[in-house]
Design an enzyme around this catalytic site. Structure first.
Site, PDB file in Angstrom:
ATOM      1  N   GLU A   1      85.291  22.893  18.984  1.00  0.00           N
ATOM      2  CA  GLU A   1      86.527  22.602  18.232  1.00  0.00           C
ATOM      3  C   GLU A   1      87.382  23.857  18.066  1.00  0.00           C
ATOM      4  O   GLU A   1      88.513  23.781  17.618  1.00  0.00           O
ATOM      5  CB  GLU A   1      86.184  21.978  16.863  1.00  0.00           C
ATOM      6  CG  GLU A   1      85.619  22.916  15.809  1.00  0.00           C
ATOM      7  CD  GLU A   1      84.154  23.308  16.035  1.00  0.00           C
ATOM      8  OE1 GLU A   1      83.585  22.955  17.081  1.00  0.00           O
ATOM      9  OE2 GLU A   1      83.595  24.003  15.153  1.00  0.00           O
TER      10      GLU A   1
ATOM     11  N   HIS B   1      80.778  25.958  19.280  1.00  0.00           N
ATOM     12  CA  HIS B   1      81.868  25.305  18.534  1.00  0.00           C
ATOM     13  C   HIS B   1      83.027  24.911  19.442  1.00  0.00           C
ATOM     14  O   HIS B   1      84.051  25.609  19.466  1.00  0.00           O
ATOM     15  CB  HIS B   1      82.407  26.264  17.467  1.00  0.00           C
ATOM     16  CG  HIS B   1      81.472  26.517  16.336  1.00  0.00           C
ATOM     17  ND1 HIS B   1      81.514  25.818  15.166  1.00  0.00           N
ATOM     18  CD2 HIS B   1      80.450  27.393  16.216  1.00  0.00           C
ATOM     19  CE1 HIS B   1      80.570  26.248  14.350  1.00  0.00           C
ATOM     20  NE2 HIS B   1      79.899  27.203  14.962  1.00  0.00           N
TER      21      HIS B   1
ATOM     22  N   CYS C   1      76.450  23.230  15.969  1.00  0.00           N
ATOM     23  CA  CYS C   1      75.913  24.390  15.257  1.00  0.00           C
ATOM     24  C   CYS C   1      75.108  23.939  14.046  1.00  0.00           C
ATOM     25  O   CYS C   1      74.049  23.331  14.196  1.00  0.00           O
ATOM     26  CB  CYS C   1      77.055  25.334  14.901  1.00  0.00           C
ATOM     27  SG  CYS C   1      76.495  27.014  14.610  1.00  0.00           S
TER      28      CYS C   1
HETATM   29  N1  GLN Z   1      73.989  29.874  10.460  1.00  0.00           N
HETATM   30  C1  GLN Z   1      74.312  28.521  10.022  1.00  0.00           C
HETATM   31  C2  GLN Z   1      73.042  27.778   9.578  1.00  0.00           C
HETATM   32  O1  GLN Z   1      71.973  28.137   9.989  1.00  0.00           O
HETATM   33  C3  GLN Z   1      74.984  27.766  11.134  1.00  0.00           C
HETATM   34  C4  GLN Z   1      76.238  28.487  11.563  1.00  0.00           C
HETATM   35  C5  GLN Z   1      77.365  27.601  12.006  1.00  0.00           C
HETATM   36  O2  GLN Z   1      77.343  26.376  11.847  1.00  0.00           O
HETATM   37  N2  GLN Z   1      78.385  28.227  12.520  1.00  0.00           N
HETATM   38  O3  GLN Z   1      73.109  26.868   8.818  1.00  0.00           O
END
Ligand code: GLN
Length: 204
Positions: free
Chosen positions: A176, A174, A82
């Site tokens: 995890e 995610h 992410c």
């Molecule tokens: N929205 C976050 C970003 O752009 C990422 C979200 C996440 O890691 N769950 O930095």
């Protein structure tokens, strides 16, 4: 006998504890990485979810950005989940945001739209076998462009959400946060392979 892979989780912000537990569950030893000394000890690094602008600032402040890039260029496996994938990317669509630029992809932040800010999706990931992966997306980025050496490993609604280029892995979701250890196990295999290559070349 081979020793367990020794993996670090970047611990400046984000879901560090969950990744350490999942890595240990998948058979690794894992530590939180807070400085260059910690980084030097590990065979692979996970950059967890969080907020990418904040983490880039912290990487800079703690002097960790250059050492991470150097180790990845020398073959250390890196996995960004992410926010971690945003930090690893070549660039961010429509934003002038600094990144580590260790995987040739363009990502779009918060891409899946408001109604889908959080979702659990049964995601087909052929490299993990036939059973779909329970993928949790939280204000997730998607992958908008992949370079010629990047393998697209999974897509959701036509948008890339899992990619690999050599020793760098990225997931929009995610792993995890679910009980399914397959993506962690896949990354640990990358770490084992990199260690084997390192040994072979130092023995040569
Ligand atoms: N929205 C976050 C970003 O752009 C990422 C979200 C996440 O890691 N769950 O930095």
């Amino acid at each position: 006998m081979a020793t367990d892979p020794f993996v670090g989780v970047l611990a400046l912000q984000g879901d560090v504890v969950e990744h350490i537990a999942a890595l240990e569950g998948a058979g690794a030893r894992a530590i939180a990485v807070k400085n260059a000394g910690d980084l030097a000890r590990v065979d692979g690094l996970v950059i967890p979810g969080g907020e990418s602008t904040t983490v880039m600032k912290l990487l800079d402040r703690f002097g960790l950005d250059a050492p991470i890039v150097e180790r990845v260029r020398n073959g250390m496996p890196l996995w960004g989940t992410c926010m971690g994938m945003i930090v690893a990317a070549h660039d961010v669509a429509e934003l002038d945001q600094r990144t580590l630029d260790v995987i040739d992809i363009t990502v779009r932040r918060n891409a899946f739209g408001r109604q889908n800010e959080s979702a659990e999706v049964d995601l087909p990931i052929p490299v993990l076998g036939e059973r779909p992966f329970p993928a949790i997306f939280i204000r997730a980025p998607w992958i908008e462009r992949v370079g010629p050496r990047v393998e697209l490993l999974a897509a959701r609604d036509g948008h890339g959400v899992m990619v690999r280029e050599a020793n760098v892995l990225g997931t929009s979701f995610h792993p995890e946060l679910t009980g399914d250890p397959r993506v962690h196990a896949y990354f640990l295999q990358m770490v084992d392979e990199a260690k084997a290559v390192g040994k072979a070349s130092s023995a040569a």
